[in-house]
Design a protein around this motif. Structure first.
Motif, PDB file in Angstrom:
ATOM      1  N   PRO A 101      36.578  34.138  44.463  1.00 53.38           N
ATOM      2  CA  PRO A 101      38.018  34.464  44.537  1.00 53.38           C
ATOM      3  C   PRO A 101      38.357  35.818  43.931  1.00 53.38           C
ATOM      4  O   PRO A 101      39.123  36.603  44.515  1.00 53.38           O
ATOM      5  N   ARG A 102      37.804  36.131  42.758  1.00 50.11           N
ATOM      6  CA  ARG A 102      38.081  37.429  42.146  1.00 50.11           C
ATOM      7  C   ARG A 102      37.489  38.563  42.976  1.00 50.11           C
ATOM      8  O   ARG A 102      38.102  39.628  43.136  1.00 50.11           O
ATOM      9  N   PHE A 103      36.293  38.324  43.544  1.00 48.45           N
ATOM     10  CA  PHE A 103      35.641  39.353  44.363  1.00 48.45           C
ATOM     11  C   PHE A 103      36.498  39.706  45.580  1.00 48.45           C
ATOM     12  O   PHE A 103      36.739  40.889  45.865  1.00 48.45           O
ATOM     13  N   PHE A 104      36.970  38.692  46.310  1.00 49.71           N
ATOM     14  CA  PHE A 104      37.768  38.955  47.510  1.00 49.71           C
ATOM     15  C   PHE A 104      39.109  39.602  47.155  1.00 49.71           C
ATOM     16  O   PHE A 104      39.627  40.437  47.912  1.00 49.71           O
ATOM     17  N   ARG A 105      39.666  39.244  46.018  1.00 44.15           N
ATOM     18  CA  ARG A 105      40.920  39.852  45.592  1.00 44.15           C
ATOM     19  C   ARG A 105      40.723  41.335  45.288  1.00 44.15           C
ATOM     20  O   ARG A 105      41.537  42.175  45.677  1.00 44.15           O
ATOM     21  N   GLN A 106      39.634  41.665  44.611  1.00 43.44           N
ATOM     22  CA  GLN A 106      39.364  43.068  44.290  1.00 43.44           C
ATOM     23  C   GLN A 106      38.969  43.863  45.530  1.00 43.44           C
ATOM     24  O   GLN A 106      39.286  45.046  45.643  1.00 43.44           O
ATOM     25  N   ALA A 107      38.260  43.213  46.456  1.00 43.35           N
ATOM     26  CA  ALA A 107      37.818  43.903  47.673  1.00 43.35           C
ATOM     27  C   ALA A 107      38.933  44.025  48.703  1.00 43.35           C
ATOM     28  O   ALA A 107      38.779  44.772  49.694  1.00 43.35           O
ATOM     29  N   GLY A 108      40.034  43.302  48.510  1.00 48.37           N
ATOM     30  CA  GLY A 108      41.163  43.383  49.440  1.00 48.37           C
ATOM     31  C   GLY A 108      40.951  42.600  50.723  1.00 48.37           C
ATOM     32  O   GLY A 108      41.543  42.931  51.754  1.00 48.37           O
ATOM     33  N   ILE A 109      40.124  41.572  50.683  1.00 47.61           N
ATOM     34  CA  ILE A 109      39.881  40.718  51.859  1.00 47.61           C
ATOM     35  C   ILE A 109      40.693  39.441  51.692  1.00 47.61           C
ATOM     36  O   ILE A 109      40.358  38.572  50.877  1.00 47.61           O
ATOM     37  N   SER A 110      41.749  39.315  52.470  1.00 49.24           N
ATOM     38  CA  SER A 110      42.643  38.167  52.354  1.00 49.24           C
ATOM     39  C   SER A 110      42.480  37.144  53.472  1.00 49.24           C
ATOM     40  O   SER A 110      42.952  36.011  53.351  1.00 49.24           O
ATOM     41  N   ASP A 111      41.813  37.543  54.560  1.00 51.60           N
ATOM     42  CA  ASP A 111      41.608  36.621  55.679  1.00 51.60           C
ATOM     43  C   ASP A 111      40.653  35.509  55.259  1.00 51.60           C
ATOM     44  O   ASP A 111      39.512  35.764  54.886  1.00 51.60           O
ATOM     45  N   ARG A 112      41.122  34.282  55.329  1.00 52.80           N
ATOM     46  CA  ARG A 112      40.319  33.151  54.854  1.00 52.80           C
ATOM     47  C   ARG A 112      39.060  32.952  55.682  1.00 52.80           C
ATOM     48  O   ARG A 112      37.994  32.593  55.172  1.00 52.80           O
TER      49      ARG A 112
END
Length: 519
Positions: A432-443
């Motif tokens: 979750p933290r990785f995707f938030r930092q990478a800007g990937i919001s598509d589930r």
């Protein structure tokens, strides 16, 4: 008549002899005046030498008295002054480059830079005093007087002082040159204040040491200093700033006992690593609520701390780091090597290979033996599953999984156990933290990326695990061998062991670990 003629001749010869002697040896008043002028010139020369090289004007006290201006006047020039002398009028010229000072007049100014008025009757005494000054001159005074002999600036401001004021003037001039804003009174006040603070602090520490001295009676100077140092650290950490606060601290018998245990632990083992552990544990007893678990654990830690050695603490620190913590940055070879150097290497010295230390830790309730054995490779794969349990993916597979989404190259790293690539995270819990930092919001993209990470499982064991650990750092390979040969592989920590292991890690590498989930 003829009988007395020889006597008359003899008398005549004697009288003639005295007349001749008188004529030969007498000196004319003019010549006497010339000799007197030579003597006075010699005295002037000696006085100028004295002004440029003599050590102290104190020797002039019996020889220098003021007389009317009609008496002989001898001029001496100076730029800073000469030390004390009584009742001699002095004019000092202070010449400093790029510096000017106000004129202070004690007597009426004279045309000369400095004037010494010396009665002729006492010049002979002065001559002897000057010669003694040359023999007794000190190096410091010689340096001062050498500077006085090189005055060339005739336009510098003038300060007219008596000799008994010159010493103070020199001191003040030196202070102005070194630090123009320093006031001698302020310096004296600061010195007195600092001394009072040190004295008050010493008294507070001695109050806190009274229980220790009462219990142990006569102690050596070394033990006294050791206990003083650790007690001083504890009081400063708690912010104890008065004797009343120090005595109030001892009113609580539990706190008094904890203080005694801290002092005893450090006196028994006054090592650099013991001091911060003892102080922090005591502070926890004082500051933690009595109803909290850390309060009870800290008090128990103080009870056994005097029996702890570096080997005990190293074991608990290693187990804490490997079994109960992980570093979220260990997703690449570079970061993992840094982790080993900073977090593992400092705790390998004094690690025991015999079972005695481990049995003591069990007895002291710091550890317990587990039924199942675990090796270092298993510990690493459990803590960093994405790093060691999967091989990774290719660039084409990553582009396909992103499905048009952009991913900064900083979030993709080379795999440690293959030639492929991986996402910059150590396990699925960090996703979750990785995707938030990478800007990937598509589930859907998130799920595809996690599935891609798990697409190529790997086995981290045996020869392959040893090869990878050696590639990261030979330290890991040595630690793996130690795990296999000692009770480390069957050991787990209790709350007390976790507390002491955390305290030792903090004292060694100055990093804290959050143990709230276990407390």
């Amino acid at each position: 008549m003829h009988a007395i003629i020889p006597y008359l001749i003899l008398v005549g010869v004697i009288i003639a002899f005295f007349i001749v002697c008188y004529l030969v040896f007498r000196e004319s008043p003019k010549k006497m005046g010339h000799l007197s002028e030579e003597r006075r010139a010699d005295r002037r020369r000696k006085i100028r030498e004295y002004a440029s090289g003599a050590a102290s004007a104190d020797i002039l006290k019996p020889a220098a008295k003021s007389t009317p201006v009609s008496e002989e006047v001898i001029t001496v020039k100076a730029d800073e002054g000469i030390e004390k002398a009584d009742e001699i009028s002095t004019q000092v010229k202070l010449s400093q480059e790029n510096t000017s000072y106000p004129t202070v007049s004690v007597h009426e100014p004279t045309p000369e830079s400095m004037t010494l008025v010396i009665p002729p009757a006492e010049e002979e005494i002065l001559d002897e005093a000057i010669e003694r000054a040359k023999e007794e001159v000190s190096p410091e005074a010689t340096q001062v007087m050498e500077r006085l002999s090189h005055v060339e600036d005739e336009t510098a401001p003038t300060m007219i002082l008596r000799r008994d004021q010159l010493s103070e003037a020199i001191v003040q001039q030196g202070l102005m040159e070194s630090n123009p804003v320093v006031d001698p009174e302020d310096m004296k006040a600061y010195s007195n204040s600092s001394w009072k603070q040190e004295s008050a602090e010493k008294r507070r520490v001695e109050i806190a040491m009274e229980p220790f001295r009462h219990v142990f009676g006569v102690i050596s100077d070394r033990t006294y200093q050791v206990v003083f140092d650790v007690t001083q650290d504890a009081l400063q950490t708690l912010g104890i700033s008065s004797e009343e606060e120090a005595r109030a601290l001892l009113d609580n018998v539990v706190v008094q006992e904890a203080l005694l245990l801290m002092q005893k632990a450090y006196a028994a083992n006054p090592a650099d690593w013991m001091r911060p552990i003892a102080v922090e544990t005591f502070v926890d007893v004082v500051s933690q609520p009595k109803s909290s678990t850390p309060y009870l654990v800290a008090f128990d830690a103080l009870k056994i701390l005097s029996h702890m050695t570096l080997a005990h603490l190293q074991v608990m620190a290693i187990i804490l780091l490997l079994q109960y913590s992980r570093n979220s940055n260990n997703y690449s070879l570079e970061y993992f090597r840094h982790y080993v150097d900073k977090y593992i290497q400092p705790f390998l010295s004094d690690l025991p290979r015999n079972a005695a230390i481990f049995h003591q830790l069990d007895y002291l309730r710091c550890s317990q033996k587990e039924a199942e054995k675990i090796n270092l490779a298993q510990l690493l794969s459990n803590s960093y599953s994405f790093v060691f349990n999967f091989r990774g993916f290719s660039k084409d597979e990553l582009v396909h999984a992103l499905d048009g989404e952009n991913l900064d190259p900083r979030f993709v790293v080379k795999s440690i156990n293959s030639a492929l690539y991986k996402l910059a995270l150590v396990d699925e819990g960090m996703a979750p933290r990785f995707f938030r930092q990478a800007g990937i919001s598509d589930r859907h993209v998130q799920e595809d990326l996690l599935g891609l990470m798990k697409s190529k499982p790997a086995t981290f064991s045996g020869a392959e695990a040893r090869r990878i650990m050696e590639e990261i750092s030979p330290v890991l390979l040595d630690l793996s061998d130690l795990f296999e040969a000692s009770p480390l592989s069957t050991m787990s920590l209790t709350l007390l062991g976790l507390y002491l292991g955390r305290a030792h890690v903090k004292a060694t590498i100055h990093e804290d670990f959050d143990l709230s989930q276990w407390f």
